[in-house]
Design a protein around this motif. Structure first.
Motif, PDB file in Angstrom:
ATOM      1  N   ARG A   1      -1.197   6.576  -2.779  1.00 12.75           N
ATOM      2  CA  ARG A   1      -1.947   5.992  -1.672  1.00 12.75           C
ATOM      3  C   ARG A   1      -2.576   7.134  -0.875  1.00 12.75           C
ATOM      4  O   ARG A   1      -1.924   8.131  -0.588  1.00 12.75           O
ATOM      5  CB  ARG A   1      -1.015   5.169  -0.772  1.00 12.75           C
TER       6      ARG A   1
ATOM      7  N   ARG B   1       4.465  -0.185   3.031  1.00 14.38           N
ATOM      8  CA  ARG B   1       4.145  -0.873   1.769  1.00 14.38           C
ATOM      9  C   ARG B   1       4.153  -2.387   1.972  1.00 14.38           C
ATOM     10  O   ARG B   1       3.301  -3.096   1.433  1.00 14.38           O
ATOM     11  CB  ARG B   1       5.154  -0.487   0.684  1.00 14.38           C
TER      12      ARG B   1
ATOM     13  N   GLU C   1       1.048  -3.514   3.736  1.00 13.27           N
ATOM     14  CA  GLU C   1      -0.065  -3.548   2.778  1.00 13.27           C
ATOM     15  C   GLU C   1       0.026  -4.799   1.902  1.00 13.27           C
ATOM     16  O   GLU C   1      -0.968  -5.502   1.683  1.00 13.27           O
ATOM     17  CB  GLU C   1      -0.035  -2.287   1.923  1.00 13.27           C
ATOM     18  N   GLU C   2       1.230  -5.111   1.446  1.00 11.14           N
ATOM     19  CA  GLU C   2       1.450  -6.258   0.560  1.00 11.14           C
ATOM     20  C   GLU C   2       1.046  -7.576   1.218  1.00 11.14           C
ATOM     21  O   GLU C   2       0.464  -8.452   0.575  1.00 11.14           O
ATOM     22  CB  GLU C   2       2.931  -6.309   0.171  1.00 11.14           C
TER      23      GLU C   2
END
Length: 139
Positions: free
Chosen positions: A40, A21, A24-25
């Motif tokens: 996701r 995560r 991705e951020e």
């Protein structure tokens, strides 16, 4: 191969869900498609991207540098020349750091040899520990 949820990617890559995560951020991992339920839904290419990130980190690239490399690739530019420059830069930094560590090791070895010649009674009340001499002030 079918699309995967984040837990499956985590298991396959041995990278925690929280880390995926975060990737991705910060733009290291491309945002995946989402299912109708909002989960996701990663493509098989995500495994390659995560593998590249892990391999890049293993040779010393930072996440910022990895993000740059991936941005080149996503823009259709082959990033190998940029990667080479990064690797050369890191190699120079490692050589410099190794030289610094070699100097520090030599100093430690000198202090250890010095300790063999000194006794605790030799420690002056004005010093903290006679094994590590305070620098003299010549000014």
């Amino acid at each position: 191969m079918n699309r995967m949820r984040i837990g499956e990617v985590a298991k396959a890559t041995r990278v925690p869900v929280k880390t995926l995560r975060y990737y991705e951020e910060i733009g290291v991992l491309a945002p995946p498609a989402r299912t109708a339920e909002g989960y996701r839904n990663y493509s098989p290419e995500a495994l390659d991207q995560v593998g590249f990130v892990k391999a890049s980190q293993a040779v010393g690239l930072s996440l910022r540098e990895i993000r740059e490399v991936l941005a080149y690739r996503r823009a259709g530019v082959v990033p190998c020349q940029h990667v080479l420059l990064l690797l050369e830069q890191h190699a120079r930094e490692y050589r410099d750091r190794i030289a610094e560590l070699s100097d520090a090791l030599a100093t430690l070895e000198e202090l250890i040899m010095r300790a063999d010649r000194l006794r605790a009674d030799d420690c002056s009340p004005n010093s903290v520990c006679h094994l590590i001499p305070a620098p003299t002030s010549d000014s």
